[in-house]
Design a protein around this motif. Structure first.
Motif, PDB file in Angstrom:
ATOM      1  N   ALA A 225       5.743  19.669 -13.174  1.00 39.47           N
ATOM      2  CA  ALA A 225       5.178  19.187 -11.917  1.00 39.47           C
ATOM      3  C   ALA A 225       3.662  19.298 -11.940  1.00 39.47           C
ATOM      4  CB  ALA A 225       5.740  19.991 -10.748  1.00 39.47           C
ATOM      5  N   LYS A 226       3.105  19.565 -13.109  1.00 38.15           N
ATOM      6  CA  LYS A 226       1.662  19.777 -13.247  1.00 38.15           C
ATOM      7  C   LYS A 226       0.952  18.463 -13.607  1.00 38.15           C
ATOM      8  CE  LYS A 226       2.586  22.933 -16.304  1.00 38.15           C
ATOM      9  NZ  LYS A 226       2.512  24.025 -17.316  1.00 38.15           N
ATOM     10  N   THR A 227      -0.340  18.433 -13.349  1.00 36.89           N
ATOM     11  CA  THR A 227      -1.164  17.272 -13.687  1.00 36.89           C
ATOM     12  C   THR A 227      -1.622  17.418 -15.125  1.00 36.89           C
ATOM     13  OG1 THR A 227      -1.880  17.115 -11.377  1.00 36.89           O
ATOM     14  CG2 THR A 227      -3.180  15.916 -12.992  1.00 36.89           C
ATOM     15  N   GLU A 228      -0.788  16.946 -16.039  1.00 40.01           N
ATOM     16  CA  GLU A 228      -1.077  17.051 -17.465  1.00 40.01           C
ATOM     17  C   GLU A 228      -0.538  15.817 -18.171  1.00 40.01           C
ATOM     18  OE1 GLU A 228       1.099  20.215 -19.379  1.00 40.01           O
ATOM     19  OE2 GLU A 228       2.823  19.975 -18.044  1.00 40.01           O
ATOM     20  N   PHE A 229      -1.222  15.400 -19.230  1.00 45.45           N
ATOM     21  CA  PHE A 229      -0.722  14.302 -20.042  1.00 45.45           C
ATOM     22  C   PHE A 229       0.401  14.803 -20.951  1.00 45.45           C
ATOM     23  CE2 PHE A 229      -4.757  11.635 -19.713  1.00 45.45           C
ATOM     24  CZ  PHE A 229      -4.113  10.569 -19.115  1.00 45.45           C
ATOM     25  N   LEU A 230       1.454  13.985 -21.088  1.00 47.77           N
ATOM     26  CA  LEU A 230       2.480  14.204 -22.087  1.00 47.77           C
ATOM     27  C   LEU A 230       2.371  13.120 -23.153  1.00 47.77           C
ATOM     28  CD1 LEU A 230       5.563  15.173 -19.868  1.00 47.77           C
ATOM     29  CD2 LEU A 230       3.731  16.621 -20.768  1.00 47.77           C
ATOM     30  N   PHE A 231       3.010  13.367 -24.281  1.00 48.81           N
ATOM     31  CA  PHE A 231       2.896  12.486 -25.441  1.00 48.81           C
ATOM     32  C   PHE A 231       4.291  12.127 -25.949  1.00 48.81           C
ATOM     33  CE2 PHE A 231      -0.512  15.573 -25.268  1.00 48.81           C
ATOM     34  CZ  PHE A 231      -1.649  14.781 -25.257  1.00 48.81           C
TER      35      PHE A 231
ATOM     36  N   VAL B   9       5.510   5.024 -20.150  1.00 45.68           N
ATOM     37  CA  VAL B   9       5.301   4.107 -21.279  1.00 45.68           C
ATOM     38  C   VAL B   9       4.050   4.549 -22.040  1.00 45.68           C
ATOM     39  CG1 VAL B   9       4.880   1.716 -21.947  1.00 45.68           C
ATOM     40  CG2 VAL B   9       6.384   2.230 -19.999  1.00 45.68           C
ATOM     41  N   LYS B  10       4.164   4.613 -23.351  1.00 48.25           N
ATOM     42  CA  LYS B  10       3.033   5.056 -24.157  1.00 48.25           C
ATOM     43  C   LYS B  10       1.985   3.946 -24.293  1.00 48.25           C
ATOM     44  CE  LYS B  10       4.968   3.740 -28.677  1.00 48.25           C
ATOM     45  NZ  LYS B  10       5.396   4.227 -30.005  1.00 48.25           N
TER      46      LYS B  10
END
Length: 541
Positions: A7-13, A65-66
């Protein structure tokens, strides 16, 4: 079941490591806010599914979407120079060394079915408290299915008895009609264009934007070559009406004068001989230029009045009038021409507010809302704060700069940076935020294949990845982004912080200092930011 739930403001890959999914997850929201969740999970079949039992909430489902990150951002504050680079090692201000892929684009999915790619599903959920929902804790079962794999996580969503007010913080992202036409293959006068434009307008409203931009010369020349000069703006009326219909309150417009163009067609960035927007071959301070400006403003004001919009306008005389100037003499020449044009604007639109992106306070008096870039504001903070004390309004902006550790919304920066920008506005009592690139795809032909925008100004390298746009041209309309969601949260928090400042200014300053000290001095740890956000909600209840 292995996955990643945040639920954090972080980019995922696409290659974010997976581990056993949690049994519970806590999140919080204002009563008129939203709670967002990113979810990656293993999926041995073609598609997975997410189900949320959330009475009292609307639930939005998206596929993550990447998109490619072609370059890392440079490390400077100027718009010229190496704005992008391919370093040997990852810069300490970047999330990864370029090139790489990041999960930023949000493709809407109507029913929670998530297509799998490379054995995993990537999703974003948004919980939207319905109007009238009582404050309190809500336990929401979130069930994840992937073939025979199933996992249920209990979301503890705390809805606080707090609401923010959009009108206390100004905000504008500049969008492009031409980019919609080019990316979606539909012209503005064709039947399919209106639904597309409304889709983009709703994306802008989602992040609490109530100001929308249409330049006076939106996509076409408007001056007749012969006298008497006559200008017809009626082709803009149907487009403008759509935005007011979608809940916008203010038309941002202008572009009365410009820098002119060089023989090769590129902008004359350093010109001290400013030109008329309607005819860039005519100097502003020539007799012909004066007549041209007066006639255009006369007809534009008449157009606005016919539609009842004359009191719903923010006006740009010329973008960045004190940026890219070689000498004090050139600056003074620009000031003289700018103030001439500003006086003409005010003659035909009495009471209009003039808004400009500026580097200094040299144009105060001619500009009602000064919008310095963040590093420029900090460099000239004493002067801008003094202007605010005298009644001037000051916003801030970012664009292709500043870079490096400076807060911005580039694709190689931590996602939380785009949210913290708005805490910086609150800390400095800045009244609004501006960015040039909502959907400026003209320099990015295929944004799912390349995210760095071509720089056509003749100064510097290409623009940083993601600088030119914060939404994507999807197959069925405008697709949102995680960066837009970070901006939405930041705008909501700027409004909540305004409310706290009215209630307890000392508490306001103390809270902000936990995560923000300057636009290049901050704590962007996503977990800490969530903790401080919930503290903000508690202070306001």
């Amino acid at each position: 079941m292995n996955g990643y739930l945040s639920a954090k403001t972080e980019f995922l890959f696409p290659d974010t490591p997976l581990s056993p999914l949690p049994e519970t997850l806590h999140t919080a929201a204002a009563r008129n806010g939203k709670a967002g969740l990113q979810l990656l999970f293993e999926c041995p079949v073609e598609a997975g599914r997410i189900e949320a039992e959330a009475p009292g909430f609307g639930v939005e489902f998206y596929q993550l979407v990447k998109v490619p990150v072609d370059y890392n951002t440079g490390n400077g504050v100027d718009q010229g120079g190496a704005m992008v680079l391919l370093p040997e090692t990852c810069p300490d201000y970047a999330i990864r060394k370029a090139p790489f892929w990041v999960l930023d684009c949000l493709r809407p999915l109507p029913d929670g079915g998530i297509p799998a790619e490379d054995g995993r599903c990537c999703a974003y959920l948004c919980l939207v408290p319905r109007a009238g929902l009582p404050a309190g804790h809500y336990e929401i079962p979130l069930t994840i299915r992937a073939g025979e794999l199933t996992h249920t996580c209990i979301l503890d969503c705390h809805v606080y008895p707090v609401e923010f007010r959009e009108e206390v913080f100004g905000k504008t992202n500049w969008f492009s009609v031409e980019s919609i036409e080019a990316q979606h293959g539909v012209k503005r006068n064709e039947p399919g264009f209106e639904p597309l434009l409304r889709d983009y307008a709703r994306a802008m409203r989602r992040c609490h934007q109530k100001v929308f931009l249409f330049w006076m010369h939106e996509g076409r020349p408007v001056a007749r070559p012969e006298k008497p000069y006559r200008f017809d703006f009626e082709d803009l009326a149907p487009l403008i009406e759509i935005f007011f219909d979608e809940g916008f309150e203010t038309l941002e417009t202008g572009g009365l004068i410009c820098r002119g163009v060089q023989p090769d067609g590129s902008p004359d960035m350093y010109s001290a001989d400013l030109k008329c927007g309607a005819d860039p071959s005519v100097s502003v301070d020539s007799e012909e230029g004066y007549e041209l400006l007066c006639c255009e403003m006369r007809d534009f004001a008449a157009f606005l009045t016919r539609h009842g919009w004359q009191d719903k306008v923010l006006f740009h005389v010329m973008d960045e009038p004190d940026v890219h100037v070689r000498s004090d003499a050139d600056m003074q020449a620009r000031r003289t021409q700018f103030f001439l044009a500003a006086n003409i604007v005010r003659r035909y639109l009495p009471g209009v507010q003039i808004i400009e992106a500026v580097k200094t306070t040299l144009f105060r008096g001619g500009v009602d809302i000064m919008v310095p870039i963040t590093d420029g504001y900090e460099r000239e903070k004493k002067n801008f704060d003094a202007a605010m004390a005298l009644g001037d309004e000051v916003w801030t902006y970012v664009c292709c700069g500043p870079e490096g550790k400076w807060l911005n919304r580039f694709l190689d920066q931590p996602l939380a940076n785009g949210r913290l920008l708005f805490w910086g506005c609150a800390a400095n009592r800045l009244a609004g935020y501006l960015h040039w690139g909502f959907n400026q795809f003209s320099g990015v032909k295929k944004p799912f294949e390349k995210t760095s925008c071509e720089n056509r100004t003749g100064i510097g390298t290409d623009f940083p990845c993601g600088d030119a746009f914060i939404v994507y041209p999807g197959t069925d309309g405008c697709w949102l982004s995680m960066r837009l969601e970070a901006e939405r949260r930041g705008a909501e928090e700027a409004a909540l912080l305004w409310a706290l400042r009215q209630k307890d200014e000392a508490a306001h300053d103390e809270l902000i200092a936990k995560v923000f000290r300057g636009f290049a001095d901050y704590d962007n740890d996503p977990e800490k930011l969530e903790t401080v956000f919930e503290e903000l909600l508690r202070l306001l209840r």
